[in-house]
Write a protein that holds these residues in place. Structure first.
Motif, PDB file in Angstrom:
ATOM      1  N   TYR A 153       0.697  -0.965   0.453  1.00  0.00           N
ATOM      2  CA  TYR A 153       0.211   0.192   0.427  1.00  0.00           C
ATOM      3  C   TYR A 153       1.229   1.112   0.135  1.00  0.00           C
ATOM      4  O   TYR A 153       1.976   1.411   0.349  1.00  0.00           O
ATOM      5  CB  TYR A 153      -0.595  -0.499   1.389  1.00  0.00           C
ATOM      6  N   LYS A 180       1.099   5.151  -0.623  1.00  0.00           N
ATOM      7  CA  LYS A 180       0.393   6.895  -0.155  1.00  0.00           C
ATOM      8  C   LYS A 180       0.815   7.926  -0.749  1.00  0.00           C
ATOM      9  O   LYS A 180       1.660   8.239   0.372  1.00  0.00           O
ATOM     10  CB  LYS A 180      -1.115   7.149  -0.169  1.00  0.00           C
ATOM     11  N   GLU A 214       0.588  12.212  -0.917  1.00  0.00           N
ATOM     12  CA  GLU A 214      -0.016  13.342  -0.267  1.00  0.00           C
ATOM     13  C   GLU A 214      -0.819  14.058  -1.334  1.00  0.00           C
ATOM     14  O   GLU A 214       0.099  14.586  -2.530  1.00  0.00           O
ATOM     15  CB  GLU A 214       0.199  13.962   0.425  1.00  0.00           C
ATOM     16  N   ASN A 274      -2.351  12.285  -4.037  1.00  0.00           N
ATOM     17  CA  ASN A 274      -3.090  11.289  -4.927  1.00  0.00           C
ATOM     18  C   ASN A 274      -3.447  10.668  -4.399  1.00  0.00           C
ATOM     19  O   ASN A 274      -4.006   9.853  -3.104  1.00  0.00           O
ATOM     20  CB  ASN A 274      -1.158  10.885  -5.518  1.00  0.00           C
ATOM     21  N   LYS A 275      -4.519   9.583  -5.374  1.00  0.00           N
ATOM     22  CA  LYS A 275      -5.099   8.593  -4.894  1.00  0.00           C
ATOM     23  C   LYS A 275      -4.425   7.210  -3.966  1.00  0.00           C
ATOM     24  O   LYS A 275      -2.446   7.388  -4.097  1.00  0.00           O
ATOM     25  CB  LYS A 275      -5.837   7.947  -5.945  1.00  0.00           C
ATOM     26  N   SER A 276      -4.347   6.382  -3.092  1.00  0.00           N
ATOM     27  CA  SER A 276      -3.777   5.514  -2.933  1.00  0.00           C
ATOM     28  C   SER A 276      -3.851   4.322  -3.665  1.00  0.00           C
ATOM     29  O   SER A 276      -4.317   3.871  -4.606  1.00  0.00           O
ATOM     30  CB  SER A 276      -4.041   4.940  -1.561  1.00  0.00           C
ATOM     31  N   ARG A 277      -2.588   3.401  -3.923  1.00  0.00           N
ATOM     32  CA  ARG A 277      -2.924   2.189  -4.400  1.00  0.00           C
ATOM     33  C   ARG A 277      -2.293   1.212  -3.325  1.00  0.00           C
ATOM     34  O   ARG A 277      -1.457   1.284  -2.746  1.00  0.00           O
ATOM     35  CB  ARG A 277      -1.354   2.566  -5.235  1.00  0.00           C
TER      36      ARG A 277
END
Length: 348
Positions: free
Chosen positions: A36, A38, A40, A42-45
């Motif tokens: 995981y 993330k 700041e 941006n969307k998490s992946r």
């Protein structure tokens, strides 16, 4: 024994037949887990990724006793990603590809593709996460794996490593064209690298000093000379090991993504200082890790904690968490950067 036989059979596919007097071994590491991340804004992946604790690889290494205490040696090592089966470094043997000679009394000489001495020696001494654990790696602030240095890999090189003298070992290397791959006519038209290193490893104390000097091709725009110094040590008290390190990089040319910096230009920085401190300690059947690192000019920093749990001598589970910041120089803003990973590693 099975690995030796398998490696010999694999080599036969490459080169016909393996010499009976040679010692040839197939080895490797397979690593994958849940990741995981993330940044700041941006969307998490999240998903399954390869090489979270350590980069997946397989290799063949061998030696032949040629008499007088001298051995012929070679290593060919490939990197790959477990989650999609792709090859890394853009080549078959992108991690190592060298041949050489080795003697217990005279040292070791290698010719080919290898890693610089800060990558090889310093990273694992100055920080408990060393080259591993993704964004927790000391390479997120130290400059030994900068693009100007071929991401830590050195092409077209000759390296000499001295024997070990009461824990001390020195090394010197030279590359006729360290990065990119192809050597061209005219010595000044190639990126030439001088690489020096000294380390101490005896009992609970480990210490290291390395220096890379890149004299770039005169054909390269902004072809300032890149200099990278790394030094540090760790001491194992038994119940806990303590780590500390310092790095200084000057003449940085590829600043846009240096240490994760966003929208950086040479007007923002061309040099950097980095610091790290850390701890590791045995805990149950595994080991716990913690570290903090900071780069002053590229304004990158992070702290990380991790744990490895041994299922056997060759297989372990791992988990780690990283919280840090990277700089967006155009916005003049520090962005938070976060990672959590949980995975499985097997070595063969």
């Amino acid at each position: 024994m099975k690995k030796t036989l398998l490696a010999a059979a694999l080599l036969a596919g490459f080169a016909g037949a393996a010499q009976a007097q040679s010692n040839v071994t197939l080895y490797g590491l397979v690593d994958a887990g849940f990741n995981y991340t993330k940044l700041e804004g941006n969307k998490s992946r999240m998903g399954i990724d390869s090489g979270l604790q350590g980069q997946s690889r397989w290799g063949i290494r061998g030696s032949e006793d040629i008499g007088g205490g001298l051995k012929a040696i070679f290593t060919l090592e490939n990197g790959f990603t477990v989650d999609n089966g792709q090859q890394t470094q853009g080549r078959l043997f992108g991690r190592y590809a060298f041949v050489g000679l080795e003697s217990a009394s005279a040292g070791r000489l290698t010719l080919g593709r290898t890693t610089n001495l800060a990558f090889m020696w310093a990273a694992g001494i100055v920080n408990p996460f060393g080259l591993s654990f993704s964004s927790a790696t000391v390479g997120s602030t130290f400059g030994y794996n900068d693009a100007d240095l071929g991401l830590g890999r050195v092409n077209n090189s000759i390296y000499y490593y001295s024997p070990n003298f009461s824990g001390f070992q020195g090394a010197i290397g030279y590359s006729f064209q360290s990065n990119p791959d192809t050597e061209v006519a005219g010595n000044k038209n190639n990126d030439r690298l001088i690489d020096l290193g000294l380390k101490y490893d005896n009992g609970p104390l480990k210490a290291v000093l390395t220096y890379q000097y890149l004299n770039p091709s005169q054909l390269t725009a902004n072809n300032g000379k890149f200099k990278n110094l790394t030094l540090g040590a760790n001491y194992d008290f038994g119940v806990v090991a303590v780590y500390a390190g310092y790095a200084n990089a000057k003449g940085i040319r590829t600043v846009a993504g240096y240490n994760g910096a966003i929208n950086a230009t040479s007007a923002d920085f061309t040099k950097d200082n980095a610091y790290t401190i850390g701890l590791s300690a045995p805990l149950g059947p595994g080991k716990a890790y913690a570290a903090y690192q900071k780069a002053t000019k590229s304004k990158s920093n992070n702290w990380a904690i991790g744990y490895t749990y041994d299922l056997s001598k060759r297989t372990n589970l791992y988990a780690f968490f990283v919280e840090g910041e990277v700089r967006d120089f155009a916005a003049k803003k520090d962005l938070s950067n976060r990672q959590f990973a949980l995975g499985l590693q097997h070595r063969f």
